[in-house]
Design a protein around this motif. Sequence first.
Motif, PDB file in Angstrom:
ATOM      1  N   SER A  84      -8.279  -7.767  -0.286  1.00 42.80           N
ATOM      2  CA  SER A  84      -7.686  -6.432  -0.153  1.00 42.80           C
ATOM      3  C   SER A  84      -8.334  -5.386  -1.045  1.00 42.80           C
ATOM      4  O   SER A  84      -8.117  -4.189  -0.827  1.00 42.80           O
ATOM      5  CB  SER A  84      -6.185  -6.501  -0.479  1.00 42.80           C
ATOM      6  OG  SER A  84      -5.516  -7.412   0.355  1.00 42.80           O
ATOM      7  N   SER A  87      -9.175  -0.008   4.018  1.00 43.93           N
ATOM      8  CA  SER A  87      -7.821   0.509   4.230  1.00 43.93           C
ATOM      9  C   SER A  87      -7.811   2.028   4.336  1.00 43.93           C
ATOM     10  O   SER A  87      -7.179   2.597   5.237  1.00 43.93           O
ATOM     11  CB  SER A  87      -6.902   0.069   3.083  1.00 43.93           C
ATOM     12  OG  SER A  87      -6.702  -1.325   3.110  1.00 43.93           O
ATOM     13  N   GLU A 126      -7.573   7.331  11.843  1.00 49.94           N
ATOM     14  CA  GLU A 126      -6.341   7.842  12.429  1.00 49.94           C
ATOM     15  C   GLU A 126      -6.330   9.375  12.385  1.00 49.94           C
ATOM     16  O   GLU A 126      -5.931  10.034  13.351  1.00 49.94           O
ATOM     17  CB  GLU A 126      -5.141   7.285  11.668  1.00 49.94           C
ATOM     18  CG  GLU A 126      -3.817   7.451  12.376  1.00 49.94           C
ATOM     19  CD  GLU A 126      -3.702   6.605  13.628  1.00 49.94           C
ATOM     20  OE1 GLU A 126      -2.858   6.943  14.477  1.00 49.94           O
ATOM     21  OE2 GLU A 126      -4.454   5.617  13.772  1.00 49.94           O
ATOM     22  N   ARG A 153      -9.444   3.249   7.475  1.00 47.20           N
ATOM     23  CA  ARG A 153      -8.563   3.150   8.642  1.00 47.20           C
ATOM     24  C   ARG A 153      -7.715   4.415   8.766  1.00 47.20           C
ATOM     25  O   ARG A 153      -7.464   4.904   9.880  1.00 47.20           O
ATOM     26  CB  ARG A 153      -7.660   1.913   8.511  1.00 47.20           C
ATOM     27  CG  ARG A 153      -6.651   1.748   9.636  1.00 47.20           C
ATOM     28  CD  ARG A 153      -7.354   1.498  10.963  1.00 47.20           C
ATOM     29  NE  ARG A 153      -6.418   1.520  12.073  1.00 47.20           N
ATOM     30  CZ  ARG A 153      -6.075   2.608  12.755  1.00 47.20           C
ATOM     31  NH1 ARG A 153      -6.589   3.792  12.412  1.00 47.20           N
ATOM     32  NH2 ARG A 153      -5.244   2.540  13.770  1.00 47.20           N
ATOM     33  N   LEU A 154      -7.295   4.961   7.639  1.00 47.12           N
ATOM     34  CA  LEU A 154      -6.572   6.234   7.654  1.00 47.12           C
ATOM     35  C   LEU A 154      -7.471   7.358   8.156  1.00 47.12           C
ATOM     36  O   LEU A 154      -7.033   8.226   8.920  1.00 47.12           O
ATOM     37  CB  LEU A 154      -6.056   6.571   6.254  1.00 47.12           C
ATOM     38  CG  LEU A 154      -4.951   5.697   5.679  1.00 47.12           C
ATOM     39  CD1 LEU A 154      -4.625   6.154   4.264  1.00 47.12           C
ATOM     40  CD2 LEU A 154      -3.708   5.721   6.547  1.00 47.12           C
ATOM     41  N   TYR A 205       2.500  -3.045  10.298  1.00 51.42           N
ATOM     42  CA  TYR A 205       1.364  -3.777   9.731  1.00 51.42           C
ATOM     43  C   TYR A 205       0.926  -3.136   8.425  1.00 51.42           C
ATOM     44  O   TYR A 205       0.629  -3.818   7.452  1.00 51.42           O
ATOM     45  CB  TYR A 205       0.204  -3.786  10.728  1.00 51.42           C
ATOM     46  CG  TYR A 205      -1.042  -4.485  10.220  1.00 51.42           C
ATOM     47  CD1 TYR A 205      -1.152  -5.864  10.252  1.00 51.42           C
ATOM     48  CD2 TYR A 205      -2.107  -3.745   9.698  1.00 51.42           C
ATOM     49  CE1 TYR A 205      -2.295  -6.506   9.784  1.00 51.42           C
ATOM     50  CE2 TYR A 205      -3.246  -4.367   9.230  1.00 51.42           C
ATOM     51  CZ  TYR A 205      -3.332  -5.746   9.275  1.00 51.42           C
ATOM     52  OH  TYR A 205      -4.458  -6.369   8.809  1.00 51.42           O
ATOM     53  N   TRP A 206       0.912  -1.803   8.404  1.00 49.04           N
ATOM     54  CA  TRP A 206       0.496  -1.098   7.198  1.00 49.04           C
ATOM     55  C   TRP A 206       1.442  -1.372   6.038  1.00 49.04           C
ATOM     56  O   TRP A 206       1.028  -1.498   4.893  1.00 49.04           O
ATOM     57  CB  TRP A 206       0.441   0.400   7.483  1.00 49.04           C
ATOM     58  CG  TRP A 206       0.116   1.230   6.280  1.00 49.04           C
ATOM     59  CD1 TRP A 206       0.987   1.764   5.394  1.00 49.04           C
ATOM     60  CD2 TRP A 206      -1.183   1.579   5.813  1.00 49.04           C
ATOM     61  NE1 TRP A 206       0.330   2.453   4.421  1.00 49.04           N
ATOM     62  CE2 TRP A 206      -1.014   2.351   4.646  1.00 49.04           C
ATOM     63  CE3 TRP A 206      -2.473   1.334   6.280  1.00 49.04           C
ATOM     64  CZ2 TRP A 206      -2.083   2.873   3.949  1.00 49.04           C
ATOM     65  CZ3 TRP A 206      -3.538   1.849   5.575  1.00 49.04           C
ATOM     66  CH2 TRP A 206      -3.345   2.605   4.421  1.00 49.04           C
ATOM     67  N   ASN A 207       2.728  -1.482   6.316  1.00 49.24           N
ATOM     68  CA  ASN A 207       3.740  -1.616   5.267  1.00 49.24           C
ATOM     69  C   ASN A 207       3.982  -3.054   4.822  1.00 49.24           C
ATOM     70  O   ASN A 207       4.867  -3.307   4.009  1.00 49.24           O
ATOM     71  CB  ASN A 207       5.064  -1.005   5.749  1.00 49.24           C
ATOM     72  CG  ASN A 207       4.971   0.512   5.864  1.00 49.24           C
ATOM     73  OD1 ASN A 207       4.689   1.200   4.900  1.00 49.24           O
ATOM     74  ND2 ASN A 207       5.189   1.024   7.062  1.00 49.24           N
ATOM     75  N   ASN A 254       4.083   2.277  11.208  1.00 49.08           N
ATOM     76  CA  ASN A 254       3.177   1.129  11.272  1.00 49.08           C
ATOM     77  C   ASN A 254       3.679  -0.022  10.408  1.00 49.08           C
ATOM     78  O   ASN A 254       3.544  -0.008   9.182  1.00 49.08           O
ATOM     79  CB  ASN A 254       1.775   1.560  10.802  1.00 49.08           C
ATOM     80  CG  ASN A 254       0.708   0.552  11.175  1.00 49.08           C
ATOM     81  OD1 ASN A 254       0.915  -0.653  11.060  1.00 49.08           O
ATOM     82  ND2 ASN A 254      -0.423   1.049  11.629  1.00 49.08           N
ATOM     83  N   TYR A 260       2.190   8.004  10.394  1.00 50.39           N
ATOM     84  CA  TYR A 260       1.472   6.745  10.586  1.00 50.39           C
ATOM     85  C   TYR A 260       2.055   5.639   9.709  1.00 50.39           C
ATOM     86  O   TYR A 260       2.324   4.530  10.171  1.00 50.39           O
ATOM     87  CB  TYR A 260      -0.010   6.937  10.263  1.00 50.39           C
ATOM     88  CG  TYR A 260      -0.810   5.656  10.335  1.00 50.39           C
ATOM     89  CD1 TYR A 260      -1.142   5.100  11.551  1.00 50.39           C
ATOM     90  CD2 TYR A 260      -1.226   5.004   9.171  1.00 50.39           C
ATOM     91  CE1 TYR A 260      -1.878   3.928  11.629  1.00 50.39           C
ATOM     92  CE2 TYR A 260      -1.951   3.836   9.234  1.00 50.39           C
ATOM     93  CZ  TYR A 260      -2.275   3.296  10.465  1.00 50.39           C
ATOM     94  OH  TYR A 260      -2.992   2.125  10.524  1.00 50.39           O
ATOM     95  N   VAL A 261       2.264   5.944   8.451  1.00 48.21           N
ATOM     96  CA  VAL A 261       2.807   4.948   7.526  1.00 48.21           C
ATOM     97  C   VAL A 261       4.230   4.563   7.918  1.00 48.21           C
ATOM     98  O   VAL A 261       4.622   3.398   7.856  1.00 48.21           O
ATOM     99  CB  VAL A 261       2.768   5.481   6.076  1.00 48.21           C
ATOM    100  CG1 VAL A 261       3.546   4.577   5.142  1.00 48.21           C
ATOM    101  CG2 VAL A 261       1.321   5.623   5.610  1.00 48.21           C
ATOM    102  N   ARG A 288       0.814  -1.214   0.000  1.00 47.48           N
ATOM    103  CA  ARG A 288       0.000   0.000   0.000  1.00 47.48           C
ATOM    104  C   ARG A 288       0.848   1.265   0.000  1.00 47.48           C
ATOM    105  O   ARG A 288       1.939   1.280   0.558  1.00 47.48           O
ATOM    106  CB  ARG A 288      -0.918   0.002   1.228  1.00 47.48           C
ATOM    107  CG  ARG A 288      -2.048  -0.988   1.139  1.00 47.48           C
ATOM    108  CD  ARG A 288      -2.840  -1.023   2.416  1.00 47.48           C
ATOM    109  NE  ARG A 288      -2.097  -1.640   3.512  1.00 47.48           N
ATOM    110  CZ  ARG A 288      -2.663  -2.103   4.621  1.00 47.48           C
ATOM    111  NH1 ARG A 288      -3.967  -2.022   4.774  1.00 47.48           N
ATOM    112  NH2 ARG A 288      -1.932  -2.655   5.579  1.00 47.48           N
TER     113      ARG A 288
END
Length: 392
Positions: free
Chosen positions: A334, A340, A347, A343-344, A381-383, A379, A375-376, A196
């Motif tokens: 996905s 996704s 945040e 979720r941003l 999990y995000w990456n 995180n 955040y990116v 992502r």
Amino acid sequence: MTQFNFTLDMDILKDSVMNSNIDAVVKSTIVLVLNEYMEKERDEYLQAASYERSNDRVDYRNGYYEREYTMSLGKIKLKVPRTRQGDFAPSVFEKYARCDQALVLSMLEMVVNGVSTRKVTNVVEQLCGKSVSKSFVSSLTSKLDPIVNEWASRPLNTKYYPYLFVDAMYIKVREHHRVVSKAVYIALAIDEDGRREILGLKVDHNESFKSWSAFFQSLISRGLQSPKLIVSDAHEGLKKAIQQDFVGTSWQRCNVHFKRNIVEALPKKGSEDAISLLKSMFAAEKMDALRSLKDIFFKTYEENPKYQKALAILDEGFEDSIQYMNFPIAHRKSIRSTNSVERLNEEIRRRERVIRIFPNTQSAFRLISAVLISYVDANKYWNRKLFSVEKS
């Protein structure tokens, strides 16, 4: 000091900085802040601003020299101001334990809290042991704009993004002495490696066809190629903009929103079997099975007047809600919803509650950009990789 209400996240940000888990954008920002801080210290030492005639002047400016500074976050190159007599020494190098961490954390708080100069002044004073003026904090804030703008306008032609997710949320902003609602557009994509990436954002007056189209055109001007699939909600202006600006791209109506709309239209009581059948329908891995379950759903409830509204919603949006079925099974989880990007939004909303009303549009853009960057970056999990290229 006004409390942040997200101490845990500040700890994550601090760990990210101190463990070198920081991208070039934030590191460049730290250099700007430290350089500006040393410039201010030299002014105070000389007791005279640049080009100012003063009887109280202690010494004169004598340019700068570059110095590599090894911090716990890695090496950075600073532009160190000096004086003719050479007696001036910036406190950055003498008080690392206090000033390094304090300035970095203050800078991050300043970014995440928009243009709240009062908050930043209080933080610097408590952490560094010395106060700074609001005008100085404002000057630092303005210097962050080109850094944020660089992230938000970076080229998008270095890779191909087959899947694009777009959504909008609303915030309150002061404008001409009034509090108005503004739309925040966010674009998220998945590249060919299954990872992502946030492509861009925009703060605009409202959610409309023209605004969505302008947002898409800004992404295209940065090099974005037409994706294979765009996932969004069913806003009419958004749908029209997708059709106009991305000819040949399929549109996936957010499956989660679509199912929720159907469930909300079902009778309040006695709909357990209908909901179960609905879930089974969209959990099918083959198109034939999915369509067969849809036929069963209609045959089961088409004679019941209480289910007519739900059936009409299902029939109207069915095809748009199953476009993910045309892509590999490994990708479908996905790409079938906007979870996704939402979720941003959550945040951002968590940070936005601290501010409630933004002073202006630029402060809103600055805050949201900073939140997304941090955040990116922090995180894991995000990456992570969502799917393998071999399965595409």
